[in-house]
Design a protein around this motif. Sequence first.
Motif, PDB file in Angstrom:
ATOM      1  N   VAL A 124      27.373  -9.849 -21.286  1.00 38.76           N
ATOM      2  CA  VAL A 124      26.852  -8.612 -20.126  1.00 38.76           C
ATOM      3  C   VAL A 124      25.281  -8.090 -21.039  1.00 38.76           C
ATOM      4  N   ASP A 125      24.355  -8.047 -19.855  1.00 37.44           N
ATOM      5  CA  ASP A 125      23.280  -7.861 -20.302  1.00 37.44           C
ATOM      6  C   ASP A 125      22.773  -6.288 -20.302  1.00 37.44           C
ATOM      7  N   VAL A 126      22.898  -5.868 -19.280  1.00 39.69           N
ATOM      8  CA  VAL A 126      23.198  -4.515 -19.181  1.00 39.69           C
ATOM      9  C   VAL A 126      24.206  -3.702 -18.356  1.00 39.69           C
ATOM     10  N   LEU A 127      24.659  -2.984 -18.780  1.00 42.63           N
ATOM     11  CA  LEU A 127      25.845  -2.265 -18.462  1.00 42.63           C
ATOM     12  C   LEU A 127      25.256  -1.248 -16.934  1.00 42.63           C
ATOM     13  N   LEU A 128      26.076  -1.154 -15.380  1.00 40.53           N
ATOM     14  CA  LEU A 128      25.835  -1.099 -14.442  1.00 40.53           C
ATOM     15  C   LEU A 128      25.625   0.525 -14.188  1.00 40.53           C
ATOM     16  N   ASP A 129      26.199   1.148 -15.460  1.00 44.18           N
ATOM     17  CA  ASP A 129      25.801   2.754 -15.147  1.00 44.18           C
ATOM     18  C   ASP A 129      24.212   2.948 -15.994  1.00 44.18           C
ATOM     19  N   ASP A 130      23.270   1.973 -16.401  1.00 37.32           N
ATOM     20  CA  ASP A 130      21.807   1.535 -16.688  1.00 37.32           C
ATOM     21  C   ASP A 130      21.423   1.077 -16.234  1.00 37.32           C
ATOM     22  N   VAL A 131      21.559   0.588 -14.616  1.00 40.86           N
ATOM     23  CA  VAL A 131      20.911  -0.162 -14.244  1.00 40.86           C
ATOM     24  C   VAL A 131      20.020   0.551 -13.247  1.00 40.86           C
ATOM     25  N   ASN A 132      18.805   0.489 -13.311  1.00 39.30           N
ATOM     26  CA  ASN A 132      17.770   0.798 -12.335  1.00 39.30           C
ATOM     27  C   ASN A 132      17.553  -0.042 -11.397  1.00 39.30           C
ATOM     28  N   PRO A 133      18.255  -0.333  -9.892  1.00 33.71           N
ATOM     29  CA  PRO A 133      17.558  -1.070  -9.347  1.00 33.71           C
ATOM     30  C   PRO A 133      15.893  -1.087  -8.364  1.00 33.71           C
ATOM     31  N   GLU A 134      15.121   0.146  -9.292  1.00 29.52           N
ATOM     32  CA  GLU A 134      13.445  -0.459  -8.835  1.00 29.52           C
ATOM     33  C   GLU A 134      12.519  -1.003  -9.325  1.00 29.52           C
ATOM     34  N   GLU A 135      13.502  -1.333 -10.408  1.00 31.17           N
ATOM     35  CA  GLU A 135      12.947  -2.990 -11.574  1.00 31.17           C
ATOM     36  C   GLU A 135      13.005  -3.668 -11.043  1.00 31.17           C
ATOM     37  N   TYR A 136      14.271  -3.958  -9.751  1.00 32.22           N
ATOM     38  CA  TYR A 136      14.659  -5.537  -9.453  1.00 32.22           C
ATOM     39  C   TYR A 136      14.497  -6.402  -8.537  1.00 32.22           C
ATOM     40  N   HIS A 137      14.170  -7.163  -7.902  1.00 33.34           N
ATOM     41  CA  HIS A 137      14.036  -8.008  -6.665  1.00 33.34           C
ATOM     42  C   HIS A 137      14.547  -8.388  -6.030  1.00 33.34           C
ATOM     43  N   ALA A 138      15.992  -8.649  -6.442  1.00 34.57           N
ATOM     44  CA  ALA A 138      17.138  -8.840  -5.788  1.00 34.57           C
ATOM     45  C   ALA A 138      18.785  -8.526  -6.327  1.00 34.57           C
ATOM     46  N   ILE A 139      19.390  -8.745  -5.903  1.00 37.42           N
ATOM     47  CA  ILE A 139      21.055  -9.058  -6.617  1.00 37.42           C
ATOM     48  C   ILE A 139      21.915  -9.991  -5.817  1.00 37.42           C
ATOM     49  N   VAL A 140      22.377 -10.335  -7.060  1.00 38.50           N
ATOM     50  CA  VAL A 140      23.151 -12.209  -6.688  1.00 38.50           C
ATOM     51  C   VAL A 140      24.570 -11.361  -6.826  1.00 38.50           C
ATOM     52  N   LEU A 141      25.514 -11.702  -6.541  1.00 40.66           N
ATOM     53  CA  LEU A 141      26.844 -11.082  -6.380  1.00 40.66           C
ATOM     54  C   LEU A 141      28.117 -12.680  -6.287  1.00 40.66           C
ATOM     55  N   PRO A 142      28.316 -13.355  -7.581  1.00 43.52           N
ATOM     56  CA  PRO A 142      29.286 -13.766  -7.136  1.00 43.52           C
ATOM     57  C   PRO A 142      30.537 -13.335  -6.802  1.00 43.52           C
ATOM     58  N   GLY A 143      31.462 -14.592  -6.483  1.00 45.23           N
ATOM     59  CA  GLY A 143      33.047 -14.490  -5.730  1.00 45.23           C
ATOM     60  C   GLY A 143      33.578 -14.770  -6.501  1.00 45.23           C
ATOM     61  N   GLY A 144      34.947 -15.945  -6.044  1.00 44.16           N
ATOM     62  CA  GLY A 144      35.926 -15.742  -6.745  1.00 44.16           C
ATOM     63  C   GLY A 144      36.880 -15.040  -5.840  1.00 44.16           C
ATOM     64  N   GLN A 145      38.575 -14.436  -6.067  1.00 36.92           N
ATOM     65  CA  GLN A 145      39.361 -13.769  -5.828  1.00 36.92           C
ATOM     66  C   GLN A 145      39.131 -12.073  -6.460  1.00 36.92           C
ATOM     67  N   ILE A 146      39.053 -12.451  -7.727  1.00 40.34           N
ATOM     68  CA  ILE A 146      39.542 -11.608  -8.378  1.00 40.34           C
ATOM     69  C   ILE A 146      38.392 -10.530  -8.716  1.00 40.34           C
ATOM     70  N   ASN A 147      36.914 -11.135  -9.170  1.00 41.59           N
ATOM     71  CA  ASN A 147      35.317 -10.129  -8.632  1.00 41.59           C
ATOM     72  C   ASN A 147      35.324  -9.533  -8.563  1.00 41.59           C
ATOM     73  N   PRO A 148      35.536  -9.931  -7.060  1.00 39.32           N
ATOM     74  CA  PRO A 148      34.608  -9.244  -5.938  1.00 39.32           C
ATOM     75  C   PRO A 148      35.868  -7.850  -5.217  1.00 39.32           C
ATOM     76  N   ASP A 149      37.438  -8.114  -5.574  1.00 35.74           N
ATOM     77  CA  ASP A 149      38.065  -7.120  -4.985  1.00 35.74           C
ATOM     78  C   ASP A 149      38.059  -6.650  -6.047  1.00 35.74           C
ATOM     79  N   LEU A 150      38.012  -6.279  -7.561  1.00 31.89           N
ATOM     80  CA  LEU A 150      37.735  -5.478  -8.459  1.00 31.89           C
ATOM     81  C   LEU A 150      36.475  -4.344  -8.231  1.00 31.89           C
ATOM     82  N   LEU A 151      35.608  -5.237  -7.757  1.00 34.23           N
ATOM     83  CA  LEU A 151      33.773  -4.531  -8.213  1.00 34.23           C
ATOM     84  C   LEU A 151      33.993  -3.354  -6.574  1.00 34.23           C
ATOM     85  N   ARG A 152      35.048  -4.046  -5.374  1.00 37.73           N
ATOM     86  CA  ARG A 152      34.841  -3.195  -3.944  1.00 37.73           C
ATOM     87  C   ARG A 152      35.572  -2.036  -4.001  1.00 37.73           C
TER      88      ARG A 152
END
Length: 186
Positions: free
Chosen positions: A60-88
């Motif tokens: 992991v490069d950056v903790l979710l709580d520390d990310v500033n969306p204004e510094e980025y141009h895009a967000i990519v969301l990988p799938g699988g069943q587990i990952n998006p179910d936990l994140l949603r």
Amino acid sequence: MRDISKKKVIVLATHGFEQSELEVPVHKLAEAGATVHVVSPEAGSIKGWDKTDWGSPVQVDVLLDDVNPEEYHAIVLPGGQINPDLLRVNDAAIALIRAMFDQDKVVAAICHAPWLLIEAGIVDGRDVTSYKSIRTDLINAGGNWIDAEVVVDNGVVTSRNPGDLDAFCEKIAEEIQEGKHDRDAA
């Protein structure tokens, strides 16, 4: 692949991400010149799912709580069943996705990850695709589900499964290169 030098991309994931759906976009987008950061609610590393069993950990490069969306141009969301179910059910994850969308930046989701787009409230009225098992979920959320390799709707990029990773990554790079997307029409 298009040149996206000087662009920054978030790959948002947690344990149980589909291995190829995280690793291939990280590699291909970095190869195209982008700075790519794996962002997660967990520090250290997160473990992937590789087809039928646990895969390899990814740093992991950056903790979710520390990310500033204004510094980025895009967000990519990988799938699988587990990952998006936990994140949603993670309010900070959904807030980050929504912030990127509200800032007219590229939002890309593959396989089961469009579940996150539903939670962020950005599917209604959009053309989308996904893994076939969540088709009805997207339709019920107001999406126009299309059975296609990759679907792009005004900077929202969706893809149905890992077999489409090259086309998915190319469309992400294309949308990043285009710049911000005015989403008033959707």
